[in-house]
Scaffold this active site. Structure first.
Site, PDB file in Angstrom:
ATOM      1  N   TYR A  32       0.830  -1.207   0.000  1.00 27.64           N
ATOM      2  CA  TYR A  32       0.000   0.000   0.000  1.00 27.64           C
ATOM      3  C   TYR A  32       0.859   1.248   0.000  1.00 27.64           C
ATOM      4  O   TYR A  32       2.071   1.197   0.244  1.00 27.64           O
ATOM      5  CB  TYR A  32      -0.961   0.001   1.195  1.00 27.64           C
ATOM      6  CG  TYR A  32      -0.332   0.384   2.518  1.00 27.64           C
ATOM      7  CD1 TYR A  32       0.515  -0.482   3.190  1.00 27.64           C
ATOM      8  CD2 TYR A  32      -0.568   1.645   3.083  1.00 27.64           C
ATOM      9  CE1 TYR A  32       1.100  -0.122   4.406  1.00 27.64           C
ATOM     10  CE2 TYR A  32       0.011   2.005   4.296  1.00 27.64           C
ATOM     11  CZ  TYR A  32       0.846   1.115   4.950  1.00 27.64           C
ATOM     12  OH  TYR A  32       1.423   1.489   6.132  1.00 27.64           O
ATOM     13  N   ARG A  51       8.220   3.622  -4.811  1.00 28.05           N
ATOM     14  CA  ARG A  51       8.310   2.709  -3.660  1.00 28.05           C
ATOM     15  C   ARG A  51       7.259   1.610  -3.773  1.00 28.05           C
ATOM     16  O   ARG A  51       7.531   0.449  -3.434  1.00 28.05           O
ATOM     17  CB  ARG A  51       8.142   3.493  -2.354  1.00 28.05           C
ATOM     18  CG  ARG A  51       8.302   2.626  -1.121  1.00 28.05           C
ATOM     19  CD  ARG A  51       8.265   3.430   0.160  1.00 28.05           C
ATOM     20  NE  ARG A  51       6.968   4.042   0.394  1.00 28.05           N
ATOM     21  CZ  ARG A  51       6.698   4.873   1.397  1.00 28.05           C
ATOM     22  NH1 ARG A  51       7.650   5.212   2.257  1.00 28.05           N
ATOM     23  NH2 ARG A  51       5.495   5.380   1.549  1.00 28.05           N
ATOM     24  N   ARG A 100      -7.448 -21.450   0.076  1.00 27.45           N
ATOM     25  CA  ARG A 100      -6.413 -20.822   0.896  1.00 27.45           C
ATOM     26  C   ARG A 100      -5.151 -21.654   0.804  1.00 27.45           C
ATOM     27  O   ARG A 100      -5.133 -22.812   1.235  1.00 27.45           O
ATOM     28  CB  ARG A 100      -6.873 -20.718   2.351  1.00 27.45           C
ATOM     29  CG  ARG A 100      -5.861 -20.053   3.265  1.00 27.45           C
ATOM     30  CD  ARG A 100      -6.391 -19.872   4.671  1.00 27.45           C
ATOM     31  NE  ARG A 100      -5.372 -19.281   5.534  1.00 27.45           N
ATOM     32  CZ  ARG A 100      -4.414 -19.974   6.163  1.00 27.45           C
ATOM     33  NH1 ARG A 100      -4.354 -21.290   6.026  1.00 27.45           N
ATOM     34  NH2 ARG A 100      -3.520 -19.342   6.901  1.00 27.45           N
ATOM     35  N   HIS A 102      -0.738 -21.111   0.908  1.00 31.34           N
ATOM     36  CA  HIS A 102       0.315 -20.115   1.128  1.00 31.34           C
ATOM     37  C   HIS A 102       1.072 -19.758  -0.144  1.00 31.34           C
ATOM     38  O   HIS A 102       1.491 -18.630  -0.313  1.00 31.34           O
ATOM     39  CB  HIS A 102       1.301 -20.622   2.194  1.00 31.34           C
ATOM     40  CG  HIS A 102       0.764 -20.550   3.594  1.00 31.34           C
ATOM     41  ND1 HIS A 102      -0.327 -21.266   4.005  1.00 31.34           N
ATOM     42  CD2 HIS A 102       1.170 -19.826   4.665  1.00 31.34           C
ATOM     43  CE1 HIS A 102      -0.580 -21.001   5.278  1.00 31.34           C
ATOM     44  NE2 HIS A 102       0.315 -20.117   5.708  1.00 31.34           N
ATOM     45  N   LYS A 149       6.559  -1.925   2.174  1.00 31.15           N
ATOM     46  CA  LYS A 149       5.352  -1.302   2.728  1.00 31.15           C
ATOM     47  C   LYS A 149       4.177  -2.259   2.573  1.00 31.15           C
ATOM     48  O   LYS A 149       3.292  -2.097   1.721  1.00 31.15           O
ATOM     49  CB  LYS A 149       5.079   0.050   2.059  1.00 31.15           C
ATOM     50  CG  LYS A 149       4.139   0.936   2.884  1.00 31.15           C
ATOM     51  CD  LYS A 149       4.190   2.367   2.427  1.00 31.15           C
ATOM     52  CE  LYS A 149       3.154   3.260   3.068  1.00 31.15           C
ATOM     53  NZ  LYS A 149       3.314   3.474   4.507  1.00 31.15           N
ATOM     54  N   GLU A 182      12.554   2.850  13.868  1.00 31.05           N
ATOM     55  CA  GLU A 182      11.628   3.900  13.449  1.00 31.05           C
ATOM     56  C   GLU A 182      10.517   3.944  14.485  1.00 31.05           C
ATOM     57  O   GLU A 182      10.715   3.481  15.607  1.00 31.05           O
ATOM     58  CB  GLU A 182      11.120   3.615  12.028  1.00 31.05           C
ATOM     59  CG  GLU A 182      10.456   2.270  11.861  1.00 31.05           C
ATOM     60  CD  GLU A 182       9.925   2.017  10.453  1.00 31.05           C
ATOM     61  OE1 GLU A 182       9.819   2.961   9.650  1.00 31.05           O
ATOM     62  OE2 GLU A 182       9.580   0.858  10.169  1.00 31.05           O
TER      63      GLU A 182
HETATM   64  N1  PDD Z   1       2.867   5.392   7.476  1.00 33.57           N
HETATM   65  N2  PDD Z   1       7.545   4.051   8.861  1.00 33.57           N
HETATM   66  C1  PDD Z   1       6.396   3.357   8.883  1.00 33.57           C
HETATM   67  C2  PDD Z   1       6.359   2.033   9.564  1.00 33.57           C
HETATM   68  C3  PDD Z   1       5.239   3.883   8.273  1.00 33.57           C
HETATM   69  O1  PDD Z   1       4.091   3.186   8.277  1.00 33.57           O
HETATM   70  C4  PDD Z   1       5.300   5.157   7.650  1.00 33.57           C
HETATM   71  C5  PDD Z   1       4.114   5.768   6.971  1.00 33.57           C
HETATM   72  C6  PDD Z   1       6.532   5.859   7.661  1.00 33.57           C
HETATM   73  C7  PDD Z   1       6.690   7.190   6.994  1.00 33.57           C
HETATM   74  O2  PDD Z   1       6.648   7.046   5.593  1.00 33.57           O
HETATM   75  P1  PDD Z   1       6.144   8.228   4.655  1.00 33.57           P
HETATM   76  O3  PDD Z   1       6.960   9.409   4.978  1.00 33.57           O
HETATM   77  O4  PDD Z   1       6.401   7.685   3.288  1.00 33.57           O
HETATM   78  O5  PDD Z   1       4.690   8.459   4.931  1.00 33.57           O
HETATM   79  C8  PDD Z   1       7.630   5.259   8.269  1.00 33.57           C
HETATM   80  C9  PDD Z   1       1.696   5.662   6.665  1.00 33.57           C
HETATM   81  C10 PDD Z   1       1.425   7.100   6.439  1.00 33.57           C
HETATM   82  C11 PDD Z   1       0.517   4.864   7.173  1.00 33.57           C
HETATM   83  O6  PDD Z   1       0.697   3.679   7.379  1.00 33.57           O
HETATM   84  O7  PDD Z   1      -0.583   5.402   7.315  1.00 33.57           O
END
Ligand code: PDD
Length: 285
Positions: A32, A51, A100, A102, A149, A182
């Site tokens: 996403y 990304r 289902r 994997h 992501k 983070e």
């Molecule tokens: N979150 N780290 C994580 C784990 C994140 O989920 C996000 C963003 C960031 C910052 O990434 P960016 O600057 O590209 O938004 C760092 C989004 C906004 C969310 O899950 O809603």
């Protein structure tokens, strides 16, 4: 805030339907993105889409939507949802299988979903108008592919909830070596003696687009030194300022960590300068 995009069609959110056999639903098997848009102007659309493509490649999902088509979907959602301050959410799952299993199934079409949601007005460089953040800390217990992501966000959700349950707005994470990774949905920075220090990108953290834009703008401006290096939990606790970044928050100042003040407990001057630089340059990306 009602019109969504699903598999080529626009419809009211209440009419959007996917199969319960969708692998996004069963496995969190998808990628996403969230892109901020202010009065029809998106921030970082191209790097966000790059990304997403990297994520789709990493999990071997083939999708026939190019950047121009994504931009068309984004523009249409902005228009149909009234413009203003919007977050645009884009989601691609591997699709719906008949059983289902994997293993990646072959030849099922991905499920593509996008919607718009209200976000606060863009932050401005004004301490009185800023939202100060209080955060918790926790050992990062997520998986070792945090650079993807993925829609499988249970680890992030559980870490966010730790902070939320303690009355805080985020949870800053550190690994077994006591090094910052983070936060549950943001990247993290400490500021010491005027220098912005942020952990280097690796598999333990998402390569944030706000981080990318901020570091590029700070480097272009040149007035605030930046270091990308390992940051310890001790450095976090002794920082002059701490910030979080994400697409909808931009640069969020942290004023309290586990109930202890950051620096003098007030929003700092380096934040003020950095947010001014970010506000002035963010639409260049
Ligand atoms: N979150 N780290 C994580 C784990 C994140 O989920 C996000 C963003 C960031 C910052 O990434 P960016 O600057 O590209 O938004 C760092 C989004 C906004 C969310 O899950 O809603």
């Amino acid at each position: 805030m009602d019109t969504v995009y699903l598999n080529g069609n626009y419809m009211p959110m209440s009419e959007a339907r996917i199969s319960p056999m969708d692998r996004g639903f069963l496995f969190g098997d998808g990628i996403y993105e969230v892109v901020p848009s202010y009065d029809g102007r998106m921030v970082g659309f191209v790097p966000h889409m790059e990304r997403m493509q990297q994520g789709l490649d990493a999990i071997e999902v083939k999708l026939n939507i190019d950047q121009a088509e994504w931009r068309g979907i984004a523009d249409e959602l902005i228009q149909r949802n009234g413009g203003g301050n919007l977050g645009l959410y884009f989601h691609v799952s591997r699709g719906a299988d008949v059983r289902r299993n994997h293993a990646y199934p072959e030849d099922i079409p991905p499920t593509v979903y996008a919607f718009a949601f209200q976000i606060p007005p863009a932050p401005i460089a004004d301490k009185a108008a800023a939202t100060p953040f209080k955060v918790s800390t926790a050992e990062d217990l997520r998986w070792r592919r945090c650079n993807i992501k993925s829609t499988a966000l249970l680890g992030n959700v559980m870490h966010y909830q730790q902070g939320h349950a303690a009355g805080n707005g985020e949870t800053i994470l550190y690994n077994a070596a006591g090094e910052l990774t983070e936060a549950s949905a943001c990247n993290v920075y400490v500021i010491k003696n005027g220098t912005v220090i942020t952990p280097p990108l690796d598999h333990q953290k998402l390569p944030g687009i706000t981080r990318l834009i901020l570091l590029a703008l700070l480097s272009r401006d040149g007035s605030i030194p930046v270091e990308e290096r390992t940051v310890t939990l001790d450095e976090l606790r002794n920082a002059d300022e701490v910030w979080l970044t994400s697409s909808s928050k931009e640069i969020a100042p942290v004023v309290s960590i586990d109930g202890e003040p950051v620096g003098d407990g007030n929003i700092g001057d380096v934040w003020l300068a950095a947010q001014a630089i970010y506000s002035a340059g963010k639409f260049d990306f």
